[in-house]
Enzyme design. Structure first.
Site: not given
Length: 742
Positions: A110, A272
């Protein structure tokens, strides 16, 4: 496993949430506050962006050299400390599965993932995640905890490691600590000390999506689907759990940060493979973001009153998903789980849409993060299923299912690109783990010859000035080559001489037909010089182009009665077409360049605002922008040789006539009836036509701050200062990409 659609479509899918974090309210702007100048006169150019991040906000001082301090750092010790931190769980924010790896990967992703290719803004290169608005975006919920966990490491190493480097290095360490082999890592990011003022979107609420029009057309240059998100809504577009529609959003947003389908699929599937999401309970119990939190929380936000508020009770995104049975280990299990089950739509405890293995399949195969005796069912996000439902992503990920080594390689390269996309060429990278230059880093060859000295420079200047090329041609070509630079992501510039390559050679702003003729002449001068030299001395075309501009400026100054020497440092090299990604470079094409009075047809933003943005990209101050515009007008360097703003009867002489005549009260200005975005200046008494101009020219008389600067250069005693300041600003632009000189 069935080859039919893997998702069950039964049931009502009306979204009860707008976003990844459906419950975080938007901050409330102050309704009754003192008005500033921007409130009263919002249409005036915003010049403050040209004076941000000065020494006045930087506690390190003007003499601080980060590269010098970093050279003292024991990077192996730093890595050990960061990796040790991963498994040292803290009671105030317990680690899932005893490992903070997933949290740090998200933090690094991020930090870097705000990068957008259209204007080069965003990214992890300045440590901006520490400040508003990023530190309080819904998508960054609880990353404040990750940064606090890193504080002891930052405190230990102090100025030897920047926050900007540490925030992305932590994610790299997290991957390695969980068994993944990364592609490499480069340090060298310097911290900013105040928020970056930039356009994140038109919305005035978190998760608004007014950025769309028509058939879900995302406004440029934005790279995320909603205000406060990094990329896409993991529940699906506007919270609608449609994996195929989500794939469209994914492809659009990831492409806007320079990722293709393979890189996109690798990042999602690779990221993920680790960790989990957090949506343990009623998200209405989550408190305000860091910037809006009470002072006693000391910059920590999202305090939750659900249970303990941490660990098993944590609420971050509102989603409660664990992707794999091995969330702290690198393997191929994400894809194995994705393709190993059929999926049905369910809701998290916080009410967010997610997917669970159908008919109870796989129950108990997924470990609980805090209770080793408990097991869970496999779960996925809507955006995870996009990798299986979308035909292009499905083709890629199905192959990886059987070829995990290819998946690992693609994830390693994509992760490296994600973390470094805004850093510019590898010459800016520090540390022992920097791999060879990649195509997306816009590589240029190393210097492999002796550089020219003063005598050769003088001889080349003479050849250039005797070539028949005019001052405007030489100045415009040098400017066009250098002024592609973007200080946002350190791309573009004169090094590489890519002005002679696709796509730059064909840009409208560069007048391709004329440019080709100019470059042929300069290339002949280069070739003749190199063939006549001995002792290994050579000159690149990139250097010749910049030197030609310097020679032209010196001649123009002499035409105005001033003897000056424009600084010149050789050492540029010439890139090849094979080293130039045409699609990637296309985004550098200027939609406007006020310095050359160019405005592409159809642009909606005011030309004067685009001038300021171009100056920002070139790292110019308002005075530097002012003197360059005035000087380039005097040099007759406009696009297409238009006379707009050429307020002089002696063009090609480096005079301050632009400012003198702009401020002349004997001229009256009116919008031209015959041309759009053009103004006509007439004699106030006789009505005789005197000049034509654009808004870019007239703003230096209209805007009070710019007029004050114009007055400095219009004064009777300002001619010498004007020439000196122009030469200084010109030299700055010519060397913006010379990171080897820093």
């Amino acid at each position: 496993m069935s080859d039919s659609c893997p998702v069950a479509h039964e049931g009502n899918t009306q979204s009860t949430s707008e976003s990844e974090n459906p419950v975080i309210p938007s901050p409330t702007p102050a309704a009754n506050r003192p008005r500033n100048n921007r409130d009263w006169w919002p249409n005036q150019p915003e010049l403050s962006v040209l004076h941000a991040h000065t020494s006045k906000s930087n506690p390190m001082g003007e003499d601080f050299d980060y590269a010098e301090e970093f050279a003292k750092l024991d990077v192996e010790a730093l890595k050990r400390d960061v990796i040790d931190l991963m498994t040292t769980s803290q009671d105030w924010w317990p680690a899932d599965y005893g490992h903070y790896g997933g949290l740090f990967i998200r933090m690094s992703w991020h930090a870097a993932g705000t990068y957008r290719i259209a204007d080069g803004r965003g990214g992890g290169g300045q440590g901006a995640q520490r400040f508003a608005p990023l530190n309080s975006w819904p998508d960054n919920a609880n990353l404040d905890k990750a940064r606090r966990l890193l504080w002891p490491v930052k405190q230990k190493y102090g100025k030897q490691i920047s926050w900007a480097d540490l925030l992305v290095f932590a994610g790299n360490c997290a991957l390695e600590s969980m068994g993944f082999k990364t592609f490499g890592f480069g340090f060298g990011r310097e911290d900013i000390w105040e928020p970056e003022e930039m356009y994140w979107g038109p919305e005035d609420t978190w998760l608004g999506d007014e950025r769309y029009s028509g058939d879900r057309e995302l406004s440029g240059p934005l790279g995320a689907v909603q205000m406060g998100l990094i990329y896409v809504n993991p529940e699906g577009p506007n919270g609608q759990p449609d994996p195929l529609a989500a794939a469209r959003d994914i492809r659009e947003t990831f492409s806007r940060m320079a990722m293709n389908d393979v890189e996109t699929a690798a990042l999602i599937a690779g990221g993920h493979t680790f960790g989990k999401t957090h949506g343990a309970g009623d998200a209405d119990l989550v408190g305000p973001e860091p910037e809006g939190a009470p002072i006693e929380q000391q910059g920590l936000g999202w305090k939750s009153a659900y249970g303990t508020g941490v660990g098993k009770d944590a609420i971050t995104s509102g989603l409660e998903v664990v992707w794999t049975p091995t969330p702290t280990k690198w393997d191929n299990s994400f894809l194995e789980v994705l393709y190993g089950y059929e999926w049905e739509l369910t809701k998290s405890p916080a009410g967010a849409w997610q997917w669970t293995a159908k008919d109870g399949a796989g129950a108990g195969t997924i470990p609980d993060p805090f209770d080793s005796s408990a097991g869970r069912a496999p779960t996925m996000l809507t955006t995870d299923l996009s990798l299986r439902i979308d035909p292009a992503y499905e083709k890629i990920t199905r192959r990886w299912l059987d070829h995990p080594e290819e998946f690992a390689e693609e994830f390693a390269k994509a992760w490296y690109k994600l973390l470094h996309r805004d850093m510019g060429p590898v010459t800016r990278y520090l540390g022992p783990w920097v791999p060879e230059a990649q195509l997306w880093q816009d590589p240029v060859p190393a210097v492999d010859h002796q550089l020219i000295g003063d005598s050769e420079i003088a001889a080349l200047k003479g050849k250039i000035l005797d070539s028949g090329l005019s001052i405007p041609q030489l100045v415009s070509t040098a400017w066009a080559s250098a002024a592609t630079h973007r200080s946002t992501d350190m791309r573009g510039g004169a090094n590489g001489a890519r002005i002679r390559l696709a796509p730059q050679k064909d840009w409208e702003i560069n007048s391709p037909a004329e440019l080709s003729t100019i470059l042929q002449t300069l290339e002949q001068i280069q070739q003749d010089f190199n063939s006549s030299q001995s002792g290994g001395v050579k000159v690149s075309l990139a250097d010749v182009i910049v030197l030609a501009g310097a020679a032209a400026v010196e001649k123009a100054a002499k035409n105005a009665g001033h003897d000056v020497t424009v600084p010149f440092t050789p050492g540029r090299t010439d890139a090849t077409q094979e080293q130039t990604d045409v699609e990637s470079f296309a985004v550098l094409e200027p939609k406007a360049d006020g310095f050359r009075n160019y405005l592409r047809a159809g642009e909606k933003l005011p030309a004067e605002a685009l001038l300021v943005d171009r100056a920002y990209m070139l790292n110019l101050t308002a005075p530097e922008m002012t003197v360059l515009v005035g000087g380039l007008r005097a040099l007759n360097a406009n696009f297409g040789q238009t006379k707009h703003g050429v307020f002089t009867d002696r063009p090609e002489a480096l005079t301050n006539d632009f400012f003198v005549n702009l401020l002349d009260m004997g001229t009256e200005w009116k919008g031209a009836s015959s041309a759009e975005n053009v103004y006509e200046g007439t004699d106030r008494v006789t009505g005789a036509a005197k000049w034509t101009a654009t808004a870019v020219d007239l703003v230096f008389g209209s805007n009070s701050q710019l007029r004050a600067l114009a007055e400095v250069y219009a004064a009777d005693d300002a001619q010498q200062k004007f020439v000196q300041d122009f030469v200084s600003a010109w030299n700055k632009v010519m060397n913006l990409d010379r990171f080897d000189l820093d």
